[in-house]
Design a protein around this motif. Structure first.
Motif, PDB file in Angstrom:
ATOM      1  N   THR A 232      31.632  44.560  50.194  1.00  0.00           N
ATOM      2  CA  THR A 232      31.591  44.774  48.747  1.00  0.00           C
ATOM      3  C   THR A 232      31.183  46.198  48.373  1.00  0.00           C
ATOM      4  O   THR A 232      30.845  46.458  47.222  1.00  0.00           O
TER       5      THR A 232
ATOM      6  N   ALA B  14      36.685  49.224  40.225  1.00  0.00           N
ATOM      7  CA  ALA B  14      37.158  48.944  38.871  1.00  0.00           C
ATOM      8  C   ALA B  14      38.246  47.868  38.838  1.00  0.00           C
ATOM      9  O   ALA B  14      38.546  47.335  37.779  1.00  0.00           O
ATOM     10  N   ALA B  15      38.833  47.526  39.978  1.00  0.00           N
ATOM     11  CA  ALA B  15      39.934  46.562  40.007  1.00  0.00           C
ATOM     12  C   ALA B  15      39.419  45.145  39.775  1.00  0.00           C
ATOM     13  O   ALA B  15      38.365  44.769  40.273  1.00  0.00           O
ATOM     14  N   THR B  16      40.181  44.364  39.016  1.00  0.00           N
ATOM     15  CA  THR B  16      39.811  42.972  38.762  1.00  0.00           C
ATOM     16  C   THR B  16      40.754  41.994  39.446  1.00  0.00           C
ATOM     17  O   THR B  16      40.432  40.823  39.588  1.00  0.00           O
ATOM     18  N   GLU B  17      41.931  42.487  39.849  1.00  0.00           N
ATOM     19  CA  GLU B  17      42.873  41.621  40.543  1.00  0.00           C
ATOM     20  C   GLU B  17      43.705  42.418  41.541  1.00  0.00           C
ATOM     21  O   GLU B  17      43.821  43.635  41.452  1.00  0.00           O
TER      22      GLU B  17
ATOM     23  N   ARG C  11      49.467  37.064  41.907  1.00  0.00           N
ATOM     24  CA  ARG C  11      48.270  37.774  41.433  1.00  0.00           C
ATOM     25  C   ARG C  11      47.055  37.008  41.938  1.00  0.00           C
ATOM     26  O   ARG C  11      47.037  35.778  41.872  1.00  0.00           O
TER      27      ARG C  11
ATOM     28  N   PRO D 257      42.534  37.088  42.257  1.00  0.00           N
ATOM     29  CA  PRO D 257      41.278  37.746  41.858  1.00  0.00           C
ATOM     30  C   PRO D 257      40.742  38.574  43.024  1.00  0.00           C
ATOM     31  O   PRO D 257      41.022  38.281  44.185  1.00  0.00           O
ATOM     32  N   VAL D 258      39.993  39.617  42.699  1.00  0.00           N
ATOM     33  CA  VAL D 258      39.401  40.464  43.741  1.00  0.00           C
ATOM     34  C   VAL D 258      38.239  39.696  44.365  1.00  0.00           C
ATOM     35  O   VAL D 258      37.226  39.465  43.725  1.00  0.00           O
ATOM     36  N   THR D 259      38.445  39.269  45.617  1.00  0.00           N
ATOM     37  CA  THR D 259      37.413  38.508  46.326  1.00  0.00           C
ATOM     38  C   THR D 259      37.200  39.027  47.738  1.00  0.00           C
ATOM     39  O   THR D 259      36.479  38.423  48.507  1.00  0.00           O
TER      40      THR D 259
ATOM     41  N   GLY E  86      44.133  47.968  41.189  1.00  0.00           N
ATOM     42  CA  GLY E  86      43.842  49.148  40.371  1.00  0.00           C
ATOM     43  C   GLY E  86      44.912  50.194  40.610  1.00  0.00           C
ATOM     44  O   GLY E  86      46.108  49.911  40.512  1.00  0.00           O
TER      45      GLY E  86
END
Length: 188
Positions: free
Chosen positions: A84, A139-142, A155, A157-159, A178
Motif C-alpha cells: 500500500t 490518487a487512483a480509485t479504480e 473495472r 476497485p483499487v485493492t 489513474g
C-alpha cells in the motif's frame, strides 16, 4: 557463584543491554510493493516488530506487526511487503518490542516508489481466472482493463490486485490506474 549461575547472569545482563542483535534492516521498491527485510543474530524476550510508514519522515502510522522468535541465539531473517506504499518517498521505521513492552527503535529508511515501476502487474504473463497484483498510484480509485484495441473489459476497485475473468481470451491487455497504463499478456 556456579558456572551455570554465571552464564545466567551474563544472559540477564545482555537482555537488559540489547534484547535483539539486529544485523540488517533494508527497504527496496519492487513491482509488488516496498520490500522490507531485516535479520537478527540473537533475540532475548522478543515479542514482536512494529513497522511504521510516513510520507514526511515525522508522523508515522502502523503498517504491520511481525511476531518475533522470543529467545534464540540463531540468525533469523524477517520480511514484509508493503503493498500500500504511496507513489513518491516513503519513510519506514522498525521498532522491536520485548514481552514487557520495552521498545527499541532502529534507523528510519526511505524508499522512492516510482508510480510506473510499482504498477507492473504480476504475474505477467497471466492466465484467465488468475489473480494479478497491480499497485495503483495513490490518487487512483479504480483499475480498468482494456483489450489492445481499446475495448473496456472490466473495472475493478483499487485493492492491490484484480481477478481476471475466467473466460478472458489470450492476448495483450492494458491495465490503467489513474494516469498509469501497463501491458498485461494473458495466456491460455
Amino acid at each position: 557463584m556456579s558456572f551455570t549461575a554465571g552464564q545466567q547472569a551474563v544472559r540477564d545482563a545482555a537482555a537488559r543491554a540489547l534484547p535483539v542483535s539486529l544485523i540488517s534492516w533494508e527497504a527496496k521498491s519492487k513491482a509488488t510493493g516496498t520490500e522490507l527485510t531485516w535479520s537478527t543474530a540473537a533475540e532475548i524476550e522478543n515479542d514482536y516488530f512494529l513497522i511504521e510508514r510516513s510520507s514526511d519522515g515525522e508522523s508515522f502510522s502502523e503498517v504491520a506487526r511481525v511476531t518475533g522468535k522470543g529467545n534464540t541465539e540463531s540468525v533469523v531473517h524477517y520480511n514484509y511487503t508493503d503493498a500500500t506504499a504511496a507513489s513518491g518517498t516513503n519513510f519506514y521505521r522498525l521498532s522491536q518490542f520485548d514481552y514487557d513492552g520495552t521498545r527499541t527503535t532502529y534507523d528510519v529508511l526511505s524508499v522512492n516508489v516510482n508510480a510506473a515501476a510499482q504498477s507492473v502487474p504480476y504475474p505477467n504473463p497471466a492466465r484467465a481466472g488468475e489473480r494479478v497484483s497491480f499497485l495503483a498510484p495513490a490518487a487512483a480509485t479504480e483499475v480498468v482493463l482494456h483489450s489492445i484495441t481499446g475495448r473496456e473489459v472490466g473495472r475493478y476497485p483499487v485493492t492491490g490486485g484484480i481477478d481476471l475473468p475466467a473466460d478472458l481470451p489470450a492476448g495483450i491487455y492494458l491495465l490503467r490506474a489513474g494516469k498509469v497504463t501497463t501491458r498485461l499478456l494473458v495466456r491460455q
